[in-house]
Motif scaffolding. Sequence first.
Motif, PDB file in Angstrom:
ATOM      1  N   VAL A 125       7.574   3.599  -3.445  1.00  0.00           N
ATOM      2  CA  VAL A 125       6.269   2.946  -3.343  1.00  0.00           C
ATOM      3  C   VAL A 125       6.053   2.481  -1.910  1.00  0.00           C
ATOM      4  O   VAL A 125       6.997   2.377  -1.131  1.00  0.00           O
ATOM      5  CB  VAL A 125       6.147   1.742  -4.309  1.00  0.00           C
ATOM      6  N   HIS A 126       4.809   2.193  -1.578  1.00  0.00           N
ATOM      7  CA  HIS A 126       4.455   1.658  -0.265  1.00  0.00           C
ATOM      8  C   HIS A 126       3.144   0.892  -0.363  1.00  0.00           C
ATOM      9  O   HIS A 126       2.415   1.006  -1.332  1.00  0.00           O
ATOM     10  CB  HIS A 126       4.335   2.789   0.771  1.00  0.00           C
ATOM     11  N   SER A 127       2.853   0.093   0.613  1.00  0.00           N
ATOM     12  CA  SER A 127       1.609  -0.655   0.833  1.00  0.00           C
ATOM     13  C   SER A 127       0.979  -1.222  -0.440  1.00  0.00           C
ATOM     14  O   SER A 127       1.602  -1.995  -1.154  1.00  0.00           O
ATOM     15  CB  SER A 127       0.616   0.189   1.615  1.00  0.00           C
ATOM     16  N   ALA A 128      -0.250  -0.829  -0.716  1.00  0.00           N
ATOM     17  CA  ALA A 128      -1.005  -1.399  -1.835  1.00  0.00           C
ATOM     18  C   ALA A 128      -0.326  -1.128  -3.182  1.00  0.00           C
ATOM     19  O   ALA A 128      -0.410  -1.949  -4.093  1.00  0.00           O
ATOM     20  CB  ALA A 128      -2.431  -0.850  -1.848  1.00  0.00           C
ATOM     21  N   ILE A 129       0.344  -0.013  -3.303  1.00  0.00           N
ATOM     22  CA  ILE A 129       1.019   0.304  -4.567  1.00  0.00           C
ATOM     23  C   ILE A 129       2.194  -0.655  -4.780  1.00  0.00           C
ATOM     24  O   ILE A 129       2.404  -1.165  -5.881  1.00  0.00           O
ATOM     25  CB  ILE A 129       1.470   1.774  -4.592  1.00  0.00           C
ATOM     26  N   ALA A 130       2.939  -0.933  -3.719  1.00  0.00           N
ATOM     27  CA  ALA A 130       4.044  -1.888  -3.817  1.00  0.00           C
ATOM     28  C   ALA A 130       3.518  -3.275  -4.175  1.00  0.00           C
ATOM     29  O   ALA A 130       4.102  -3.967  -5.011  1.00  0.00           O
ATOM     30  CB  ALA A 130       4.815  -1.937  -2.500  1.00  0.00           C
ATOM     31  N   ALA A 131       2.401  -3.664  -3.560  1.00  0.00           N
ATOM     32  CA  ALA A 131       1.803  -4.973  -3.862  1.00  0.00           C
ATOM     33  C   ALA A 131       1.346  -5.041  -5.312  1.00  0.00           C
ATOM     34  O   ALA A 131       1.552  -6.049  -5.997  1.00  0.00           O
ATOM     35  CB  ALA A 131       0.633  -5.240  -2.921  1.00  0.00           C
ATOM     36  N   TYR A 132       0.743  -3.967  -5.805  1.00  0.00           N
ATOM     37  CA  TYR A 132       0.261  -3.927  -7.182  1.00  0.00           C
ATOM     38  C   TYR A 132       1.416  -4.133  -8.170  1.00  0.00           C
ATOM     39  O   TYR A 132       1.287  -4.863  -9.144  1.00  0.00           O
ATOM     40  CB  TYR A 132      -0.440  -2.600  -7.459  1.00  0.00           C
ATOM     41  N   TYR A 133       2.546  -3.469  -7.904  1.00  0.00           N
ATOM     42  CA  TYR A 133       3.693  -3.578  -8.805  1.00  0.00           C
ATOM     43  C   TYR A 133       4.599  -4.765  -8.487  1.00  0.00           C
ATOM     44  O   TYR A 133       5.606  -4.989  -9.169  1.00  0.00           O
ATOM     45  CB  TYR A 133       4.507  -2.280  -8.787  1.00  0.00           C
ATOM     46  N   GLY A 134       4.264  -5.533  -7.435  1.00  0.00           N
ATOM     47  CA  GLY A 134       5.054  -6.710  -7.097  1.00  0.00           C
ATOM     48  C   GLY A 134       6.417  -6.390  -6.531  1.00  0.00           C
ATOM     49  O   GLY A 134       7.368  -7.138  -6.714  1.00  0.00           O
ATOM     50  N   VAL A 135       6.537  -5.264  -5.843  1.00  0.00           N
ATOM     51  CA  VAL A 135       7.793  -4.860  -5.236  1.00  0.00           C
ATOM     52  C   VAL A 135       7.750  -5.273  -3.771  1.00  0.00           C
ATOM     53  O   VAL A 135       6.856  -4.874  -3.037  1.00  0.00           O
ATOM     54  CB  VAL A 135       7.994  -3.327  -5.338  1.00  0.00           C
ATOM     55  N   SER A 136       8.717  -6.094  -3.340  1.00  0.00           N
ATOM     56  CA  SER A 136       8.732  -6.506  -1.945  1.00  0.00           C
ATOM     57  C   SER A 136      10.128  -6.358  -1.371  1.00  0.00           C
ATOM     58  O   SER A 136      11.118  -6.315  -2.100  1.00  0.00           O
ATOM     59  CB  SER A 136       8.262  -7.951  -1.807  1.00  0.00           C
ATOM     60  N   GLY A 137      10.191  -6.262  -0.036  1.00  0.00           N
ATOM     61  CA  GLY A 137      11.484  -6.163   0.623  1.00  0.00           C
ATOM     62  C   GLY A 137      12.152  -4.815   0.458  1.00  0.00           C
ATOM     63  O   GLY A 137      13.348  -4.680   0.660  1.00  0.00           O
ATOM     64  N   GLN A 138      11.393  -3.830   0.085  1.00  0.00           N
ATOM     65  CA  GLN A 138      11.926  -2.484  -0.108  1.00  0.00           C
ATOM     66  C   GLN A 138      11.436  -1.570   1.014  1.00  0.00           C
ATOM     67  O   GLN A 138      10.522  -1.901   1.750  1.00  0.00           O
ATOM     68  CB  GLN A 138      11.453  -1.919  -1.458  1.00  0.00           C
ATOM     69  N   ARG A 139      12.010  -0.399   1.122  1.00  0.00           N
ATOM     70  CA  ARG A 139      11.550   0.592   2.099  1.00  0.00           C
ATOM     71  C   ARG A 139      10.242   1.219   1.630  1.00  0.00           C
ATOM     72  O   ARG A 139      10.034   1.402   0.439  1.00  0.00           O
ATOM     73  CB  ARG A 139      12.580   1.707   2.255  1.00  0.00           C
ATOM     74  N   ASP A 140       9.369   1.548   2.591  1.00  0.00           N
ATOM     75  CA  ASP A 140       8.148   2.269   2.268  1.00  0.00           C
ATOM     76  C   ASP A 140       8.479   3.749   2.135  1.00  0.00           C
ATOM     77  O   ASP A 140       8.977   4.371   3.081  1.00  0.00           O
ATOM     78  CB  ASP A 140       7.097   2.093   3.367  1.00  0.00           C
ATOM     79  N   ILE A 141       8.236   4.300   0.943  1.00  0.00           N
ATOM     80  CA  ILE A 141       8.515   5.708   0.659  1.00  0.00           C
ATOM     81  C   ILE A 141       7.307   6.276  -0.074  1.00  0.00           C
ATOM     82  O   ILE A 141       6.674   5.596  -0.874  1.00  0.00           O
ATOM     83  CB  ILE A 141       9.784   5.855  -0.213  1.00  0.00           C
ATOM     84  N   ALA A 142       6.988   7.531   0.184  1.00  0.00           N
ATOM     85  CA  ALA A 142       5.865   8.187  -0.483  1.00  0.00           C
ATOM     86  C   ALA A 142       6.022   8.132  -1.996  1.00  0.00           C
ATOM     87  O   ALA A 142       7.125   8.228  -2.531  1.00  0.00           O
ATOM     88  CB  ALA A 142       5.756   9.641  -0.032  1.00  0.00           C
ATOM     89  N   THR A 143       4.897   7.978  -2.675  1.00  0.00           N
ATOM     90  CA  THR A 143       4.885   7.932  -4.139  1.00  0.00           C
ATOM     91  C   THR A 143       4.736   9.333  -4.709  1.00  0.00           C
ATOM     92  O   THR A 143       4.390  10.272  -4.000  1.00  0.00           O
ATOM     93  CB  THR A 143       3.712   7.078  -4.640  1.00  0.00           C
ATOM     94  N   THR A 144       4.970   9.450  -6.003  1.00  0.00           N
ATOM     95  CA  THR A 144       4.724  10.734  -6.652  1.00  0.00           C
ATOM     96  C   THR A 144       3.250  11.105  -6.529  1.00  0.00           C
ATOM     97  O   THR A 144       2.915  12.278  -6.365  1.00  0.00           O
ATOM     98  CB  THR A 144       5.137  10.700  -8.136  1.00  0.00           C
ATOM     99  N   LEU A 145       2.365  10.109  -6.574  1.00  0.00           N
ATOM    100  CA  LEU A 145       0.932  10.371  -6.413  1.00  0.00           C
ATOM    101  C   LEU A 145       0.644  10.988  -5.050  1.00  0.00           C
ATOM    102  O   LEU A 145      -0.169  11.922  -4.936  1.00  0.00           O
ATOM    103  CB  LEU A 145       0.141   9.076  -6.589  1.00  0.00           C
ATOM    104  N   ASP A 146       1.309  10.528  -3.990  1.00  0.00           N
ATOM    105  CA  ASP A 146       1.126  11.103  -2.664  1.00  0.00           C
ATOM    106  C   ASP A 146       1.475  12.597  -2.662  1.00  0.00           C
ATOM    107  O   ASP A 146       0.775  13.418  -2.077  1.00  0.00           O
ATOM    108  CB  ASP A 146       1.994  10.387  -1.629  1.00  0.00           C
ATOM    109  N   TYR A 147       2.569  12.944  -3.333  1.00  0.00           N
ATOM    110  CA  TYR A 147       2.989  14.349  -3.393  1.00  0.00           C
ATOM    111  C   TYR A 147       2.003  15.195  -4.204  1.00  0.00           C
ATOM    112  O   TYR A 147       1.691  16.330  -3.846  1.00  0.00           O
ATOM    113  CB  TYR A 147       4.395  14.474  -3.993  1.00  0.00           C
ATOM    114  N   VAL A 148       1.494  14.648  -5.308  1.00  0.00           N
ATOM    115  CA  VAL A 148       0.522  15.385  -6.131  1.00  0.00           C
ATOM    116  C   VAL A 148      -0.762  15.644  -5.342  1.00  0.00           C
ATOM    117  O   VAL A 148      -1.282  16.761  -5.342  1.00  0.00           O
ATOM    118  CB  VAL A 148       0.208  14.621  -7.440  1.00  0.00           C
ATOM    119  N   ILE A 149      -1.244  14.628  -4.633  1.00  0.00           N
ATOM    120  CA  ILE A 149      -2.464  14.787  -3.839  1.00  0.00           C
ATOM    121  C   ILE A 149      -2.244  15.795  -2.721  1.00  0.00           C
ATOM    122  O   ILE A 149      -3.090  16.664  -2.465  1.00  0.00           O
ATOM    123  CB  ILE A 149      -2.928  13.427  -3.256  1.00  0.00           C
TER     124      ILE A 149
END
Length: 64
Positions: free
Chosen positions: A35-59
């Motif tokens: 997860v990254h940016s707004a997606i990480a914020a939505y899921y409440g994930v913090s302090g993690q590395r920013d990595i492309a989501t499966t949605l990014d790959y599908v798009i």
Amino acid sequence: MSDVVYRSHVKIVRQKGPYRTAEIPATDAPVEFGVHSAIAAYYGVSGQRDIATTLDYVIAATGG
């Protein structure tokens, strides 16, 4: 009906939380998903590395 021409063999391993690796054909190393940016914020994930989501790959694949 025609015969199956290709079947993709993929292995997905959950690492921690939303972070996963996938072994997919024609790659030398596992592909990371997370997860990254707004997606990480939505899921409440913090302090993690920013990595492309499966949605990014599908798009990206759809746009290709």
